[in-house]
Design a protein around this motif. Structure first.
Motif, short mmCIF file in Angstrom:
data_model
loop_
_atom_site.label_atom_id
_atom_site.label_comp_id
_atom_site.label_asym_id
_atom_site.label_seq_id
_atom_site.Cartn_x
_atom_site.Cartn_y
_atom_site.Cartn_z
N TRP A 269 0.84 -1.21 0.00
CA TRP A 269 0.00 0.00 0.00
C TRP A 269 0.87 1.26 0.00
CZ3 TRP A 269 -5.05 -0.08 -0.96
CH2 TRP A 269 -5.75 1.12 -0.84
N ASP A 270 1.97 1.23 0.76
CA ASP A 270 2.86 2.40 0.82
C ASP A 270 3.77 2.48 -0.41
OD1 ASP A 270 1.94 3.36 3.23
OD2 ASP A 270 3.36 2.20 4.42
N GLU A 271 4.23 1.32 -0.89
CA GLU A 271 5.27 1.34 -1.91
C GLU A 271 4.75 1.26 -3.34
OE1 GLU A 271 7.96 -1.77 -0.73
OE2 GLU A 271 8.47 -0.71 1.12
N MET A 272 3.54 0.77 -3.55
CA MET A 272 3.04 0.58 -4.92
C MET A 272 1.99 1.61 -5.31
SD MET A 272 4.75 -1.84 -6.20
CE MET A 272 5.86 -3.15 -5.70
N THR A 273 1.61 2.49 -4.42
CA THR A 273 0.62 3.51 -4.79
C THR A 273 1.35 4.75 -5.31
OG1 THR A 273 0.61 4.14 -2.44
CG2 THR A 273 -1.24 2.84 -3.22
N PRO A 274 0.75 5.58 -6.18
CA PRO A 274 -0.55 5.37 -6.83
C PRO A 274 -0.51 4.14 -7.74
CG PRO A 274 0.30 7.60 -7.22
CD PRO A 274 1.39 6.83 -6.60
N PHE A 275 -1.57 3.35 -7.68
CA PHE A 275 -1.58 2.10 -8.43
C PHE A 275 -1.58 2.32 -9.94
CE2 PHE A 275 -3.63 0.35 -4.45
CZ PHE A 275 -2.47 -0.26 -4.03
N CYS A 276 -2.02 3.50 -10.40
CA CYS A 276 -2.07 3.73 -11.84
C CYS A 276 -0.79 4.39 -12.38
CB CYS A 276 -3.28 4.56 -12.22
SG CYS A 276 -4.81 3.64 -11.95
N ARG A 277 0.21 4.61 -11.50
CA ARG A 277 1.48 5.19 -11.98
C ARG A 277 2.38 4.05 -12.43
NH1 ARG A 277 4.43 8.56 -7.64
NH2 ARG A 277 4.98 6.50 -6.89
N ARG A 278 2.96 4.19 -13.62
CA ARG A 278 3.77 3.07 -14.13
C ARG A 278 5.06 2.92 -13.35
NH1 ARG A 278 8.23 4.51 -16.89
NH2 ARG A 278 8.23 6.41 -18.13
N LEU A 279 5.58 1.71 -13.35
CA LEU A 279 6.84 1.43 -12.68
C LEU A 279 7.93 2.25 -13.34
CD1 LEU A 279 6.63 -2.46 -12.41
CD2 LEU A 279 6.65 -0.88 -10.49
N PRO A 280 8.97 2.65 -12.58
CA PRO A 280 10.04 3.42 -13.21
C PRO A 280 10.71 2.64 -14.34
CG PRO A 280 10.46 3.09 -10.86
CD PRO A 280 9.21 2.36 -11.19
N GLN A 281 11.02 3.34 -15.44
CA GLN A 281 11.63 2.68 -16.59
C GLN A 281 13.12 3.05 -16.61
OE1 GLN A 281 9.98 4.06 -20.26
NE2 GLN A 281 10.11 2.06 -21.17
N PRO A 282 14.03 2.06 -16.65
CA PRO A 282 15.45 2.40 -16.65
C PRO A 282 15.81 3.27 -17.85
CG PRO A 282 15.12 0.04 -16.38
CD PRO A 282 13.79 0.63 -16.72
N PHE A 283 16.77 4.19 -17.68
CA PHE A 283 17.19 5.12 -18.72
C PHE A 283 17.67 4.36 -19.95
CE2 PHE A 283 18.71 8.86 -20.65
CZ PHE A 283 19.94 8.58 -21.21
N GLY A 284 17.25 4.79 -21.13
CA GLY A 284 17.74 4.19 -22.37
C GLY A 284 16.96 2.96 -22.79
N ILE A 285 15.97 2.53 -21.98
CA ILE A 285 15.20 1.34 -22.35
C ILE A 285 13.93 1.80 -23.05
CG2 ILE A 285 14.05 -0.71 -21.46
CD1 ILE A 285 17.06 -0.69 -20.93
N THR A 286 13.74 1.33 -24.25
CA THR A 286 12.55 1.75 -24.98
C THR A 286 11.37 0.85 -24.64
OG1 THR A 286 13.04 0.29 -26.81
CG2 THR A 286 14.00 2.49 -26.91
N VAL A 287 10.20 1.27 -25.03
CA VAL A 287 9.01 0.50 -24.72
C VAL A 287 9.01 -0.87 -25.37
CG1 VAL A 287 7.49 2.41 -24.19
CG2 VAL A 287 7.74 1.68 -26.56
N GLU A 288 9.75 -1.02 -26.48
CA GLU A 288 9.75 -2.30 -27.18
C GLU A 288 10.68 -3.31 -26.48
OE1 GLU A 288 10.05 0.56 -28.80
OE2 GLU A 288 8.14 0.59 -29.84
N THR A 289 11.49 -2.82 -25.54
CA THR A 289 12.46 -3.70 -24.89
C THR A 289 11.75 -4.65 -23.94
OG1 THR A 289 13.98 -1.88 -24.99
CG2 THR A 289 14.62 -3.72 -23.60
N THR A 290 12.09 -5.91 -23.99
CA THR A 290 11.42 -6.87 -23.11
C THR A 290 12.00 -6.79 -21.71
OG1 THR A 290 12.99 -8.62 -23.50
CG2 THR A 290 11.13 -8.48 -25.01
N ALA A 291 11.25 -7.37 -20.74
CA ALA A 291 11.72 -7.36 -19.36
C ALA A 291 13.05 -8.09 -19.24
CB ALA A 291 10.69 -8.00 -18.47
N ASP A 292 13.23 -9.17 -20.05
CA ASP A 292 14.48 -9.92 -19.97
C ASP A 292 15.64 -9.05 -20.44
OD1 ASP A 292 13.13 -12.06 -19.04
OD2 ASP A 292 12.81 -12.93 -21.03
#
Ligand code: SF4
Length: 373
Positions: free
Chosen positions: A302-325
């Motif tokens: 509840w403290d660490e994942m809210t606001p629930f609709c805010r996306r997780l931080p994206q590492p610098f230089g990683i594009t949206v097409e990049t997979t989690a792996d």
């Protein structure tokens, strides 16, 4: 009919042998066991005595009890839970007052070390536990006595496992999970908001079959249910990999079932078997219904994942097409690269040191505090 045999009770309740074996196969699947274990599970359930269960409810919304009871039709899983000797449960037992408390006292006196405990809700420690009292005793007092003498305690849901929503900042009641309230107890954390009934059933079946509790992760959660990342089993994963994201609730991507990463889905950081086991008789789960995962089985979600609709931080230089792996690989490479650069720099500095030490050090002038943007 009063019997302490599981199969006899199931047959009495009209469960066919075929349905019983189907249930054994389903339990093996939830536990991640091959079908070769089905006869062993069936034999254990046919021959073992009904385990005694004492269910204590503390600071909770009763959502975990509801998760077990709110099925649209009786299932074998429910019957397995029905045929547990549920000797005490504040919420659903017929007895009340002194008669109810006597049931609990009888179990504690006559079945010491032979029963299971289930705790629902967090345990308040502030003001000597005054925020949650049952029959004139604080819940922390009751939980210490009940869990301290049980074979094991199932912490039902995230509130019982880690403190959950009552523990969220500023935590006025001093809420904690069972492990923190009773450190000496053996606790299986069946986290989730609410707990998944399939995971409770599977844990009990596992104990009845193998005589030991299922293996757990560092947070005390059974590995069969919490060993895999939600993101890796999600039905929307192919859309994540293809860069197909929902950008607004109700947009075309949302209607087409695309990935909810940009809508705040915490699946890449959450571990549970929701995508495979699902809820409500395996009908659906939050991501299937169109909302992102909120990582409800994680401590402090509840403290660490809210606001629930805010996306997780994206590492610098990683594009949206990049997979989690690829993200993981990039982060690892960056870390290894950083360590290498640091090590080489340190060695070079060491080499230079004697020369530098022999040089007179330039005097530095105090120019006041230096602020960095
Ligand atoms: Fe599924 Fe969420 Fe991962 Fe997208 S980000 S694939 S919706 S778990």
């Amino acid at each position: 009919m009063a019997t302490d045999n599981l199969l006899a009770e199931l047959l009495y309740r009209g469960v066919s042998r075929r349905d019983f074996l189907k249930f054994c196969s389903a339990s093996a699947a939830v536990l991640g066991l091959s079908s070769s274990y089905v006869p062993q599970i069936a034999h254990a359930l046919e021959t073992k005595k009904k385990p005694i269960l004492v269910w204590i409810e503390c600071q909770s919304c009763t959502g975990d009890t509801e998760a077990l009871l709110r099925a649209t039709k009786p299932t074998v899983s429910e019957l397995i839970l029905d045929v547990l000797s549920l000797d005490y449960s504040e919420t659903i037992m017929a007895a009340a007052g002194k008669q109810a408390e006597k049931s609990l006292a009888d179990v504690l006196k006559n079945q010491k070390g032979k029963y299971f405990a289930a705790v629902e809700g967090s345990i308040p420690l502030a003001e000597n536990g005054a925020y949650c009292c049952i029959a004139g005793r604080s819940s922390v007092d009751i939980v210490r006595e009940v869990c301290g003498s049980a074979i094991a305690t199932f912490a039902m849901g995230t509130c019982a496992a880690f403190g959950g929503i009552p523990k969220a900042h500023p935590n006025p009641t001093g809420a904690v999970g069972v492990r923190d309230a009773v450190p000496e107890a053996t606790v299986i954390n069946l986290a989730g908001c609410p707990v998944n009934a399939e995971n409770i059933t599977a844990s009990i079946v596992y104990y009845l079959t193998f005589g030991v509790l299922p293996a757990v992760d560092a947070l005390g959660r059974p590995l069969f249910a919490f060993g895999k990342r939600i993101h890796d089993n999600c039905e929307r994963r192919s859309h994540f990999d293809a860069g197909q994201y929902v950008r607004q609730w109700g947009d075309e991507g949302h209607r087409l079932g695309w990935c909810l990463y940009y809508m705040g889905c915490k699946g890449p950081e959450a571990y549970q078997n929701c995508p495979t086991v699902k809820y409500n008789e395996q009908t659906s789960w939050p991501v299937q219904s169109g909302h992102g995962c909120i990582a409800c089985a994680a401590p402090n979600f509840w403290d660490e994942m809210t606001p629930f609709c805010r996306r997780l931080p994206q590492p610098f230089g990683i594009t949206v097409e990049t997979t989690a792996d690829k993200v993981g690989l990039a982060v690892t490479s960056a870390t290894v690269g950083g360590i290498l650069v640091h090590t080489v720099a340190r060695l070079l500095r060491r080499k230079k040191k004697p020369k530098e030490e022999s040089k007179p050090q330039p005097k530095t002038e105090w120019k006041g505090p230096q602020w960095h943007e």
